[in-house]
Write a protein that holds these residues in place. Structure first.
Motif, PDB file in Angstrom:
ATOM      1  N   VAL A 130       0.844  -1.199   0.000  1.00 57.81           N
ATOM      2  CA  VAL A 130       0.000   0.000   0.000  1.00 57.81           C
ATOM      3  C   VAL A 130       0.876   1.245   0.000  1.00 57.81           C
ATOM      4  CG1 VAL A 130      -1.683   1.339   1.345  1.00 57.81           C
ATOM      5  CG2 VAL A 130      -1.972  -1.150   1.080  1.00 57.81           C
ATOM      6  N   ALA A 131       1.884   1.264   0.863  1.00 55.86           N
ATOM      7  CA  ALA A 131       2.771   2.432   0.957  1.00 55.86           C
ATOM      8  C   ALA A 131       3.521   2.672  -0.351  1.00 55.86           C
ATOM      9  CB  ALA A 131       3.760   2.252   2.113  1.00 55.86           C
ATOM     10  N   MET A 132       4.012   1.602  -0.989  1.00 52.50           N
ATOM     11  CA  MET A 132       4.733   1.770  -2.246  1.00 52.50           C
ATOM     12  C   MET A 132       3.807   2.307  -3.335  1.00 52.50           C
ATOM     13  SD  MET A 132       6.960  -0.844  -4.650  1.00 52.50           S
ATOM     14  CE  MET A 132       5.574  -1.784  -5.283  1.00 52.50           C
ATOM     15  N   TYR A 133       2.621   1.739  -3.459  1.00 53.93           N
ATOM     16  CA  TYR A 133       1.704   2.201  -4.502  1.00 53.93           C
ATOM     17  C   TYR A 133       1.336   3.666  -4.303  1.00 53.93           C
ATOM     18  CZ  TYR A 133       1.306  -2.813  -5.431  1.00 53.93           C
ATOM     19  OH  TYR A 133       1.569  -4.128  -5.690  1.00 53.93           O
ATOM     20  N   GLU A 134       1.074   4.054  -3.064  1.00 55.73           N
ATOM     21  CA  GLU A 134       0.761   5.462  -2.797  1.00 55.73           C
ATOM     22  C   GLU A 134       1.948   6.359  -3.127  1.00 55.73           C
ATOM     23  OE1 GLU A 134      -0.617   5.190   1.270  1.00 55.73           O
ATOM     24  OE2 GLU A 134      -2.710   5.124   0.618  1.00 55.73           O
ATOM     25  N   ALA A 135       3.158   5.929  -2.774  1.00 56.53           N
ATOM     26  CA  ALA A 135       4.362   6.716  -3.069  1.00 56.53           C
ATOM     27  C   ALA A 135       4.594   6.861  -4.571  1.00 56.53           C
ATOM     28  CB  ALA A 135       5.578   6.084  -2.398  1.00 56.53           C
ATOM     29  N   LEU A 136       4.114   5.892  -5.352  1.00 55.45           N
ATOM     30  CA  LEU A 136       4.281   5.922  -6.803  1.00 55.45           C
ATOM     31  C   LEU A 136       3.135   6.647  -7.520  1.00 55.45           C
ATOM     32  CD1 LEU A 136       5.635   2.306  -7.404  1.00 55.45           C
ATOM     33  CD2 LEU A 136       6.925   4.457  -7.417  1.00 55.45           C
ATOM     34  N   GLY A 137       2.248   7.255  -6.744  1.00 48.65           N
ATOM     35  CA  GLY A 137       1.191   8.055  -7.349  1.00 48.65           C
ATOM     36  C   GLY A 137      -0.108   7.325  -7.631  1.00 48.65           C
ATOM     37  N   TYR A 138      -0.247   6.101  -7.152  1.00 49.51           N
ATOM     38  CA  TYR A 138      -1.505   5.383  -7.310  1.00 49.51           C
ATOM     39  C   TYR A 138      -2.507   5.941  -6.312  1.00 49.51           C
ATOM     40  CZ  TYR A 138       0.667   2.149 -10.490  1.00 49.51           C
ATOM     41  OH  TYR A 138       1.287   1.614 -11.579  1.00 49.51           O
ATOM     42  N   GLU A 139      -3.758   6.071  -6.754  1.00 45.12           N
ATOM     43  CA  GLU A 139      -4.801   6.635  -5.904  1.00 45.12           C
ATOM     44  C   GLU A 139      -5.798   5.554  -5.527  1.00 45.12           C
ATOM     45  OE1 GLU A 139      -6.546  10.057  -7.728  1.00 45.12           O
ATOM     46  OE2 GLU A 139      -4.592  10.989  -8.060  1.00 45.12           O
ATOM     47  N   LEU A 140      -6.169   5.533  -4.262  1.00 42.67           N
ATOM     48  CA  LEU A 140      -7.141   4.581  -3.753  1.00 42.67           C
ATOM     49  C   LEU A 140      -8.516   4.937  -4.295  1.00 42.67           C
ATOM     50  CD1 LEU A 140      -7.577   2.195  -1.805  1.00 42.67           C
ATOM     51  CD2 LEU A 140      -7.964   3.876  -0.003  1.00 42.67           C
ATOM     52  N   GLU A 141      -9.207   3.945  -4.865  1.00 43.22           N
ATOM     53  CA  GLU A 141     -10.563   4.180  -5.348  1.00 43.22           C
ATOM     54  C   GLU A 141     -11.499   4.223  -4.152  1.00 43.22           C
ATOM     55  OE1 GLU A 141     -11.805   2.911  -9.752  1.00 43.22           O
ATOM     56  OE2 GLU A 141     -11.399   1.220  -8.441  1.00 43.22           O
ATOM     57  N   ALA A 142     -12.137   5.344  -3.969  1.00 41.61           N
ATOM     58  CA  ALA A 142     -13.021   5.546  -2.815  1.00 41.61           C
ATOM     59  C   ALA A 142     -14.174   4.556  -2.833  1.00 41.61           C
ATOM     60  CB  ALA A 142     -13.548   6.975  -2.813  1.00 41.61           C
TER      61      ALA A 142
END
Length: 168
Positions: free
Chosen positions: A129-141
């Motif tokens: 989760v941390a890596m994806y967020e750091a790479l600019g991936y956005e969580l689908e609400a």
């Protein structure tokens, strides 16, 4: 990271022998984190052909001939692909190989003409989760949360700038 001359990223088939350690380690990791039934269900998803050209690919990152990371993507629709089987060898984590792999997957997906990536991960994988967020991936609400408010999975999305047409 290893020297540039020792690092190679290459496309392989899902049935290629170099992929076997990735699949085995992913199955063991998912079993440890989520239980055997969930692990088998996750790993059973997707036919080998889905991860092959023209709509998909399997990539491995090799350092001095040893596979240190791997992952795949498959077609969702004409502009969207899904990243799956994102893996870094247990003894190679925290060395940047996951980020390198993600950059390569994004570049390849963009070259295929995809403009959007989706991927999922579970709540027992906070480092992913941390890596994806750091790479600019956005969580689908609102996606991945059950009726009682419990997070069952995370679904991330990211737009790709790439050029090219599907299958190029």
């Amino acid at each position: 990271m290893g020297s540039v001359s020792q690092v190679r990223v290459r496309r392989v088939g899902l049935a290629d022998a170099v992929v076997r350690p990735m699949v085995e380690e992913l199955l063991a990791e998912y079993t440890r984190r989520y239980g055997a039934a969930a692990a088998w269900r996750e790993m059973a998803g997707g036919e080998a052909g889905e991860f092959a050209a023209p709509g998909g690919a399997v990539l491995v990152v090799e350092v001095a001939g040893a596979v240190v990371a791997g992952g795949a993507f498959r077609r969702v629709d004409g502009v969207t692909c899904e990243f799956k089987r994102i893996w870094t060898a247990a003894g190679q984590r925290r060395r940047g190989w996951g980020r390198r792999l993600m950059a390569e997957l994004e570049a390849q997906a963009g070259a295929y003409g995809y403009r959007r990536v989706v991927l999922t991960t579970g709540p027992s994988q906070p480092e992913a989760v941390a890596m994806y967020e750091a790479l600019g991936y956005e969580l689908e609400a609102g996606v991945g949360v059950d009726a009682s408010g419990v997070r069952r999975y995370y679904r991330f999305v990211k737009s790709l700038p790439g050029v090219g047409s599907l299958g190029s």
